[in-house]
Write an enzyme that holds these catalytic residues in place. Structure first.
Site, PDB file in Angstrom:
ATOM      1  NE  ARG A  28      70.923  22.672  15.795  1.00  0.00           N
ATOM      2  CZ  ARG A  28      70.459  21.962  14.773  1.00  0.00           C
ATOM      3  NH1 ARG A  28      69.410  22.378  14.096  1.00  0.00           N
ATOM      4  NH2 ARG A  28      71.035  20.826  14.444  1.00  0.00           N
TER       5      ARG A  28
ATOM      6  NE  ARG B  61      71.740  24.990  20.412  1.00  0.00           N
ATOM      7  CZ  ARG B  61      72.417  24.280  19.518  1.00  0.00           C
ATOM      8  NH1 ARG B  61      73.221  24.892  18.656  1.00  0.00           N
ATOM      9  NH2 ARG B  61      72.314  22.969  19.462  1.00  0.00           N
TER      10      ARG B  61
ATOM     11  CD  GLU C  28      78.882  20.819  13.477  1.00  0.00           C
ATOM     12  OE1 GLU C  28      79.418  21.727  14.142  1.00  0.00           O
ATOM     13  OE2 GLU C  28      77.738  20.399  13.702  1.00  0.00           O
TER      14      GLU C  28
END
Length: 165
Positions: A59, A101, A67
């Protein structure tokens, strides 16, 4: 006769030893990942394959991209893919997020992908987590040039979009 070290030197040596221990622990914790980018999920998430053939989801730190269903979501993903997909990447490991992540600054072919996504108008500086203040100047310049998401008259930050859903 034994010679005795002055107390100050002993304290200094102990302090240096403690500092070295903390520095080593921090380096081991933070670290660096290297690998080939094998997938791009969206404008701020990618997957690398390291030398031992292990996958790591990354990330991008300090930024937040639209998004997938937001305006510019697909363009942001394509932008990160153009920057990194199939290339070797170096990641400054900044720990893990709640999804497991790795959070990090990503460099692909020598380009800081985090900053470049902001420069292209494909991501916002994520105020909540931003520590690199130079990203704000890059964002201001992209906004002034109306690049990417800044061409929208009223862009909605992804954190607000997620809160509404």
């Amino acid at each position: 006769l034994k010679t005795r070290r002055p107390q100050g030197a002993q304290v200094m040596r102990a302090g240096l030893a403690a500092f070295a221990f903390v520095l080593a622990a921090t380096a081991a914790q933070a670290g660096e990942l290297r690998g080939r980018v094998v997938a791009v999920a969206d404008g701020d998430t990618l997957t690398i394959l390291d030398a031992s053939r292990q996958q790591h989801r990354i990330r991008l730190a300090e930024i937040d991209a639209p998004e997938k269903r937001q305006p510019f979501g697909q363009r942001s993903k394509q932008s990160l893919s153009d920057l990194c997909f199939g290339r070797d990447a170096v990641i400054e490991d900044g720990g893990r997020d709640r999804y497991g992540r790795t959070i990090g600054r990503v460099s692909c072919a020598g380009i800081d992908a985090n900053a470049e996504q902001v420069r292209r108008g494909m991501a916002w500086v994520f105020d909540r987590y931003a520590t690199d203040r130079s990203l704000y100047a890059i964002q201001d310049e992209a906004r002034a040039a109306r690049r990417g998401l800044w061409s929208d008259p009223a862009p909605v930050p992804p954190w607000e979009y997620r809160a509404k859903r």
